[in-house]
Design an enzyme around this catalytic site. Structure first.
Site, PDB file in Angstrom:
ATOM      1  N   SER A   7       0.829  -1.206   0.000  1.00 42.69           N
ATOM      2  CA  SER A   7       0.000   0.000   0.000  1.00 42.69           C
ATOM      3  C   SER A   7       0.859   1.250   0.000  1.00 42.69           C
ATOM      4  O   SER A   7       1.973   1.255   0.554  1.00 42.69           O
ATOM      5  CB  SER A   7      -0.899   0.000   1.244  1.00 42.69           C
ATOM      6  OG  SER A   7      -1.494   1.266   1.445  1.00 42.69           O
ATOM      7  N   TYR A  55      -2.303  -0.252  10.079  1.00 39.87           N
ATOM      8  CA  TYR A  55      -2.512  -0.808   8.735  1.00 39.87           C
ATOM      9  C   TYR A  55      -1.232  -0.689   7.917  1.00 39.87           C
ATOM     10  O   TYR A  55      -0.764  -1.660   7.309  1.00 39.87           O
ATOM     11  CB  TYR A  55      -3.661  -0.077   8.036  1.00 39.87           C
ATOM     12  CG  TYR A  55      -3.776  -0.411   6.565  1.00 39.87           C
ATOM     13  CD1 TYR A  55      -4.119  -1.692   6.147  1.00 39.87           C
ATOM     14  CD2 TYR A  55      -3.535   0.554   5.587  1.00 39.87           C
ATOM     15  CE1 TYR A  55      -4.211  -2.013   4.801  1.00 39.87           C
ATOM     16  CE2 TYR A  55      -3.623   0.248   4.237  1.00 39.87           C
ATOM     17  CZ  TYR A  55      -3.963  -1.028   3.857  1.00 39.87           C
ATOM     18  OH  TYR A  55      -4.046  -1.345   2.525  1.00 39.87           O
TER      19      TYR A  55
END
Length: 342
Positions: free
Chosen positions: A127, A152
């Site tokens: 990501s 995350y």
């Protein structure tokens, strides 16, 4: 090829499955259809592929070690694309344990499955959030990313480190893909475009964080899938020039690679909203709010390596991409609104 896709009922995984099936690959799709967001949307995505004889639907949580091992043993995939993840920066502030369960424990199970079943290539979703506190733009895969600002992001950085270890120890070819703000038809309801569209059509105010000054490298779903397919077909190789004295973060002495997949053209959030308002024919009522914890102000992808190695650069304009999403949203939810008298 026989390709195992985790997260096959997800936004990216489902489109990837369709693309691979269309070119003649066999796809084994794993998903647990959890309720992080509306499972009926996931079921509708799966319905697009379940009638295809080349698709096998496996309902499984990748955190289930024995279950994952059994799938690898039974189906013996040639290549694997790991897209299953607990996504979302803001939700990671509320429920961090779920990110460890899926993104770390689950990914470990996938790595082990690849290791023991002679998988030719593992491609996995990282990501843009791994860039964290970095401010040098555009973000490069060759830069240090040791300062994540959400759990995350930390789990995605952990995935890259875990993959590197398996590439080094077991010569498992792995390629990590840092996705930049994916949007488009069949997207995730927890993401900005989906939330904004629903609220604007309902006449509700939208929350605009960082007072609309975010810049995001919004990347259309078709561009993401094209990047995934091209990197899947290009098995990661060792970098013979890699040096421990001047370590390159994006390669290794093992078969390991990292790429950004982003539009390479950051757009200010307020412009994104204006494009959506034009497509809907409705002006949004806006709650202007400060930057939320865990968010980064800007993202901007350096995609030179992607262009060099697989000959591809995402290029869908935000104007066309948002219009495509709005058309899908109206049809899927049977929503009428202001634009074009619909």
């Amino acid at each position: 090829m026989k390709v195992l896709i985790t997260g096959a009922a997800g936004f990216i995984g489902n489109d990837l499955a369709i693309r691979l099936l269309e070119r003649g690959d066999e796809v084994i799709g794993i998903d647990n259809l959890n309720d992080y967001y509306d499972p009926s949307l996931k079921e509708a995505r799966l319905a697009r592929v379940t009638g295809n004889p080349g698709f096998t639907d496996v309902r499984l949580d990748i955190a289930d070690r024995d279950g994952v091992a059994e799938v690898f043993k039974k189906y013996k995939p040639d290549r694997v694309v790991n897209l299953a993840a607990q996504a979302g920066v803001r939700y990671s502030l509320e429920n961090p344990n779920s990110y460890i369960d899926t993104n770390v424990v689950g990914f470990m199970n996938i790595l082990e499955g690849c290791r023991y079943n002679d998988v030719e290539h593992l491609v996995y979703a990282s990501s843009s959030s791994v860039y964290g506190s970095n401010t040098k733009m555009p973000f490069s895969v060759h830069d240090n990313v040791d300062h994540p600002v959400s759990i995350y992001a930390a789990t995605k950085k952990a995935n890259e480190l875990m993959a590197h270890t398996y590439s080094h120890l077991y010569r498992l070819p792995t390629t990590g893909l840092r996705f930049f703000t994916v949007y488009g038809p069949w997207g995730r309801p927890d993401m900005a475009l989906f939330l904004f569209t629903r609220k604007i059509l309902a006449g509700e105010p939208i929350d605009v964080f960082n007072y609309g000054k975010h810049r995001r490298d919004f990347t259309y779903i078709d561009d993401i899938v094209e990047g995934v397919v091209r990197t899947l077909d290009r098995v990661a190789q060792p970098n013979p020039e890699w040096s421990g004295e001047h370590p390159d973060a994006a390669s290794s002495t093992g078969p390991y690679a990292l790429y950004n997949i982003g539009n390479n053209e950051p757009v200010e959030l307020m412009h994104y909203i204006e494009v959506l308002e034009d497509c809907l024919g409705i002006k949004a009522e806006k709650n202007m709010l400060p930057l939320q914890a865990g968010d980064v102000p800007d993202t901007y992808a350096d995609v030179q390596d992607l262009v060099r190695d697989v000959g591809y650069k995402p290029d869908m304009s935000v104007e066309q991409g948002v219009a495509n999403f709005v058309d899908w949203y109206r049809e899927y939810y049977r929503v009428k609104g202001a634009a074009g008298g619909k």
